[in-house]
Design a protein around this motif. Structure first.
Motif, PDB file in Angstrom:
ATOM      1  N   THR A 413       0.877  -1.166   0.000  1.00  0.00           N
ATOM      2  CA  THR A 413       0.000   0.000   0.000  1.00  0.00           C
ATOM      3  C   THR A 413       0.912   1.213   0.000  1.00  0.00           C
ATOM      4  O   THR A 413       1.624   1.435   0.974  1.00  0.00           O
ATOM      5  N   PRO A 414       0.926   1.985  -1.089  1.00  0.00           N
ATOM      6  CA  PRO A 414       1.855   3.110  -1.080  1.00  0.00           C
ATOM      7  C   PRO A 414       1.340   4.180  -0.135  1.00  0.00           C
ATOM      8  O   PRO A 414       0.396   4.887  -0.441  1.00  0.00           O
ATOM      9  N   ILE A 415       1.914   4.229   1.047  1.00  0.00           N
ATOM     10  CA  ILE A 415       1.476   5.224   2.025  1.00  0.00           C
ATOM     11  C   ILE A 415       2.285   6.485   1.757  1.00  0.00           C
ATOM     12  O   ILE A 415       3.507   6.425   1.714  1.00  0.00           O
ATOM     13  N   PRO A 416       1.624   7.616   1.561  1.00  0.00           N
ATOM     14  CA  PRO A 416       2.390   8.842   1.304  1.00  0.00           C
ATOM     15  C   PRO A 416       3.408   9.064   2.416  1.00  0.00           C
ATOM     16  O   PRO A 416       3.131   8.780   3.580  1.00  0.00           O
ATOM     17  N   ARG A 417       4.548   9.579   2.041  1.00  0.00           N
ATOM     18  CA  ARG A 417       5.630   9.782   3.006  1.00  0.00           C
ATOM     19  C   ARG A 417       5.153  10.562   4.224  1.00  0.00           C
ATOM     20  O   ARG A 417       5.485  10.243   5.359  1.00  0.00           O
ATOM     21  N   THR A 418       4.332  11.578   3.951  1.00  0.00           N
ATOM     22  CA  THR A 418       3.784  12.400   5.036  1.00  0.00           C
ATOM     23  C   THR A 418       3.117  11.536   6.097  1.00  0.00           C
ATOM     24  O   THR A 418       3.304  11.726   7.286  1.00  0.00           O
ATOM     25  N   LEU A 419       2.276  10.583   5.643  1.00  0.00           N
ATOM     26  CA  LEU A 419       1.552   9.755   6.597  1.00  0.00           C
ATOM     27  C   LEU A 419       2.460   8.702   7.201  1.00  0.00           C
ATOM     28  O   LEU A 419       2.335   8.375   8.370  1.00  0.00           O
ATOM     29  N   ALA A 420       3.379   8.177   6.383  1.00  0.00           N
ATOM     30  CA  ALA A 420       4.264   7.124   6.891  1.00  0.00           C
ATOM     31  C   ALA A 420       5.063   7.645   8.079  1.00  0.00           C
ATOM     32  O   ALA A 420       5.167   6.983   9.101  1.00  0.00           O
ATOM     33  N   PHE A 603       2.872   5.913  -5.540  1.00  0.00           N
ATOM     34  CA  PHE A 603       3.172   6.979  -4.575  1.00  0.00           C
ATOM     35  C   PHE A 603       2.578   8.308  -5.032  1.00  0.00           C
ATOM     36  O   PHE A 603       2.021   9.057  -4.251  1.00  0.00           O
ATOM     37  N   ALA A 604       2.691   8.560  -6.342  1.00  0.00           N
ATOM     38  CA  ALA A 604       2.095   9.794  -6.887  1.00  0.00           C
ATOM     39  C   ALA A 604       0.587   9.761  -6.637  1.00  0.00           C
ATOM     40  O   ALA A 604      -0.021  10.752  -6.229  1.00  0.00           O
ATOM     41  N   LEU A 605      -0.018   8.581  -6.850  1.00  0.00           N
ATOM     42  CA  LEU A 605      -1.469   8.452  -6.652  1.00  0.00           C
ATOM     43  C   LEU A 605      -1.848   8.640  -5.191  1.00  0.00           C
ATOM     44  O   LEU A 605      -2.837   9.291  -4.879  1.00  0.00           O
ATOM     45  N   SER A 606      -1.048   8.053  -4.297  1.00  0.00           N
ATOM     46  CA  SER A 606      -1.436   8.137  -2.889  1.00  0.00           C
ATOM     47  C   SER A 606      -1.315   9.568  -2.367  1.00  0.00           C
ATOM     48  O   SER A 606      -2.119  10.008  -1.557  1.00  0.00           O
ATOM     49  N   GLU A 607      -0.325  10.313  -2.865  1.00  0.00           N
ATOM     50  CA  GLU A 607      -0.208  11.721  -2.464  1.00  0.00           C
ATOM     51  C   GLU A 607      -1.439  12.486  -2.945  1.00  0.00           C
ATOM     52  O   GLU A 607      -2.008  13.312  -2.250  1.00  0.00           O
ATOM     53  N   LYS A 608      -1.847  12.184  -4.158  1.00  0.00           N
ATOM     54  CA  LYS A 608      -3.006  12.852  -4.762  1.00  0.00           C
ATOM     55  C   LYS A 608      -4.276  12.499  -3.979  1.00  0.00           C
ATOM     56  O   LYS A 608      -5.124  13.341  -3.693  1.00  0.00           O
ATOM     57  N   ASP A 609      -4.376  11.224  -3.620  1.00  0.00           N
ATOM     58  CA  ASP A 609      -5.538  10.734  -2.879  1.00  0.00           C
ATOM     59  C   ASP A 609      -5.655  11.461  -1.549  1.00  0.00           C
ATOM     60  O   ASP A 609      -6.738  11.837  -1.100  1.00  0.00           O
ATOM     61  N   LEU A 610      -4.494  11.661  -0.946  1.00  0.00           N
ATOM     62  CA  LEU A 610      -4.450  12.337   0.340  1.00  0.00           C
ATOM     63  C   LEU A 610      -4.958  13.770   0.194  1.00  0.00           C
ATOM     64  O   LEU A 610      -5.719  14.268   1.014  1.00  0.00           O
ATOM     65  N   GLU A 611      -4.553  14.439  -0.916  1.00  0.00           N
ATOM     66  CA  GLU A 611      -5.035  15.809  -1.156  1.00  0.00           C
ATOM     67  C   GLU A 611      -6.542  15.821  -1.369  1.00  0.00           C
ATOM     68  O   GLU A 611      -7.248  16.692  -0.896  1.00  0.00           O
ATOM     69  N   LEU A 612      -7.039  14.822  -2.118  1.00  0.00           N
ATOM     70  CA  LEU A 612      -8.463  14.827  -2.460  1.00  0.00           C
ATOM     71  C   LEU A 612      -9.338  14.400  -1.282  1.00  0.00           C
ATOM     72  O   LEU A 612     -10.454  14.852  -1.138  1.00  0.00           O
TER      73      LEU A 612
END
Length: 682
Positions: A413-420, A603-612
């Motif tokens: 599960t690509p967890i955005p670095r911020t959340l990791a 990772f690009a998707l998970s960062e985007k998901d986090l924004e959305l």
């Protein structure tokens, strides 16, 4: 913190017992709670030019009444007042709900000040405030607080003002001076004043900056101290692996390691060699080669004379891992065994005995590995796959099977670095951010539901070439609330459509675990060519012959989940496809579909998901373990989060932190929050 702060709010002149009861409902019990009860937004009363205002923004404008107001009643006591106002060169409409008395106050050509929400398309302001006359310039910003019960926004503003005038001078600094200077942060008292009573934009920004850093810093201080204590108090084992044998093993693999894999292997080996216990999270997108990294770590541990264990969430996954690890490790004389709840009787007793005697080098299994009867001879390395599926308790039991073995958690599960770094702050994080050469990117298409016939034709083409297809649905059976194509219906439709040509399997959450295993095995063996399923196929299952996935109602899934699902295809050497059947109504939904067709980078998707979606939805509120911040926002303020993490980490590693008086308040904070027990650490 000043002791005066911890007094009851009734210490503030003007707050009596009754008000204190109401404030307690909002979790405001002390003077400190009141002063730290920050606004969640601000009314901006600065006059704006309509040309600069974005659609749906809150605005304040000044203009002249251009028409007689019209008043309409609907329902009981509900009304709508409409009037045209000339603002600069724009003639706009102002709508006010349930304020009928204003009709008699408004006269033609009079100047009014209107505050509300601007609808750019319809040129309407839905106003919550209309004042006769020009805007008074004495208030630009007004804080808006969340309130409950008898407490009004005006009331809470007054109480905070009272508390500030009485105790404001006693607000003491809580951050080390070097960080205040380094980041040019306001001191705590000024920052607090700026959040409650900002004179302008700039002041508000600076106040917010200070508290964002403070919240992150205190949170990370706790995390980094925990990590240090955990590392230094866990005795750990220094694994002296045999480098030349390990290099020989790596060279024997049928593929060259990517640079990302090499980097991650080095990070893991450094941890294994150190006397501290490894506590590392390995993130790698679906198909990035985490299994190879796990095999290398297990092999290294074996050359240091230790046993290894790999724990995965499902039996079928355990079988697949056992198969691939045996292929890699057995030629080098390592004995790998599989232990799941299906292994019973004599066979089970033999495995347990051989494990205890040290004859088994690597044990692969489900949480059967953490049962009491499972005893290792000399466990050195524990790897858990898809670790968020196991509770913290389960992970701990496995760790305790040996004398402080090294622990590696793997996740696709690509967890955005911020959340990791926030959620897994006590772990080190390694990321494989590069795909092995020669992998074909999965082609993703977005189709509207009315194009279903074309999608079925596409499926037919793949099936006739001997390939297999996944079909994913969001729900099991119809619900009145959601008009969603459910798995049972879709299964029936496809059975009918492909009748006599291809077999269709059905998998969903209500099946018994054994039934799920059987359905999955039938698909793995190509006994069924189409598998209709809810999201239970999400993790790890490997069917290289499946080259197509169709996801119904794709707008109901988050980006991270869609990406996980998509990763079930493209496991072989043939081109694979993913079709998203969706008709999203919202902009966010459309945006998601577009992003999915444009990128395969998890990772690009998970960062985007986090924004959305925001962090709460990312993990699911219930099990998120996400800290609650009053001012800071992990997505928006991630640079501050990284800075605070680095500062806290180097501070905790320094000698001064544990001995100097300057840091006594921070050490006390760690004691109060239960991170430190008793006296200081060296």
């Amino acid at each position: 913190m000043n002791p005066n702060y911890n007094q009851s709010v009734t210490a503030v002149k003007g707050i009596g017992e009754e008000t204190a009861v109401s404030l307690a409902e909002m979790n405001i019990n002390t003077v400190k709670d009141l002063l730290e009860y920050f606004p969640y937004r601000y009314e901006d009363y600065r006059l704006k030019d309509l040309e600069e205002i974005k659609h749906d923004e809150r605005v304040t404008v000044e203009g002249k009444i251009h028409s007689e107001p019209s008043l309409a009643y609907y329902g009981r006591k509900r009304s709508r007042l409409t009037v045209r106002v000339l603002v600069g060169r724009y003639l706009i409409q102002v709508v006010m709900f349930n304020q009928p008395y204003l009709k008699n106050k408004i006269t033609l050509n009079e100047t009014v000040t209107v505050t509300g929400k601007w609808d750019q398309h319809r040129q309407i302001i839905t106003a919550n405030e209309l004042k006769i006359g020009s805007a008074s310039s004495n208030k630009d910003f007004e804080p808006v607080y969340a309130v409950k019960g008898n407490i009004t926004v005006k009331g809470i503003r007054r109480f905070i003002k009272l508390a500030f005038s009485q105790y404001g001078n006693e607000i003491s600094e809580t951050l080390p001076e070097k960080y205040l200077l380094q980041y040019r942060l306001l001191d705590r008292r000024d920052a607090m004043r700026s959040l409650h009573f900002p004179a302008n934009d700039q002041e508000l920004k600076q106040g917010r900056r200070r508290f964002v850093y403070e919240e992150f810093f205190y949170f990370q201080l706790k995390m980094q101290a925990l990590r240090k204590i955990e590392r230094e108090q866990s005795k750990g084992i220094a694994q002296a692996y045999d480098l030349s044998r390990l290099m020989e093993f790596i060279d024997s693999l049928p593929f060259a390691l990517t640079n990302a894999q090499k980097r991650v292997v080095n990070e893991i080996l450094t941890d294994m060699k150190s006397p501290y216990r490894m506590n590392r999270l390995l993130q790698g997108d679906v198909g990035s080669g985490k299994t190879a990294v796990a095999a290398i770590a297990l092999f290294a541990s074996r050359t240091a004379d230790f046993q290894g264990a790999l724990m995965v969430p499902t039996e079928i996954l355990a079988e697949q891992h056992a198969e691939s690890l045996k292929t890699m490790l057995e030629p080098f004389g390592l004995r790998c065994e599989l232990l799941t709840s299906s292994v019973k009787g004599k066979r089970r007793r033999e495995i347990l005995q051989h494990l205890k005697d040290g004859e088994i080098d690597v044990l692969i299994g489900t949480h059967a590995l953490i049962q009491e009867e499972v005893e290792f001879n000399k466990l050195g390395l524990v790897i858990t796959d898809e670790q968020h599926r196991f509770g913290v308790g389960q992970r701990r039991i496995l760790r305790e099977k040996g004398e402080s073995p090294d622990v590696l958690f793997m996740t696709a599960t690509p967890i955005p670095r911020t959340l990791a770094i926030t959620v897994f702050g006590e772990m080190d994080v390694s990321i494989i951010d590069e795909m092995p050469a020669g992998r074909k990117a999965i082609e993703t298409y977005w189709a509207k539901p009315e194009m279903l016939d074309r999608v079925l034709g596409f499926m037919e083409k793949e099936l006739s070439a001997g390939q297999q297809v996944y079909v994913i649905c969001p729900l099991i059976e119809e619900s009145d609330k959601l008009d969603v194509q459910n798995a049972i219906d879709v299964h029936a439709t496809l059975m009918h459509h492909f009748h006599g040509r291809y077999d269709v399997g059905l998998m969903h959450g209500r099946l018994h675990p054994d039934e799920k295993e059987n359905v999955m095995k039938a698909f793995s063996r190509n006994e069924t060519q189409i598998l209709v399923s809810t999201t239970v196929v999400e993790v790890g299952v490997n069917v290289p012959n499946a080259t197509m996935m169709v996801i119904y109602d794709a707008e109901r899934f988050g980006l991270a989940q869609l990406h996980q699902l998509r990763g079930r295809v493209g496991r072989g050497d043939k081109q694979s496809y993913c079709v998203l059947l969706a008709d999203p109504k919202s902009e966010v939904g459309k945006e998601r579909m577009k992003i999915m067709t444009e990128t395969n980078d998890g990772f690009a998707l998970s960062e985007k998901d986090l924004e959305l979606r925001g962090p709460g939805d990312f993990f699911g509120k219930k099990q998120s373990g996400l800290p609650e911040f009053k001012v800071a926002d992990m997505v928006h303020d991630y640079r501050a989060l990284e800075a605070a993490r680095n500062d806290a980490a180097s501070l905790v590693e320094s000698h001064e932190f544990w001995h100097s008086d300057e840091y006594l308040p921070l050490r006390n904070y760690l004691k109060e929050t239960g991170v430190l027990e008793g006296e200081k650490l060296d």
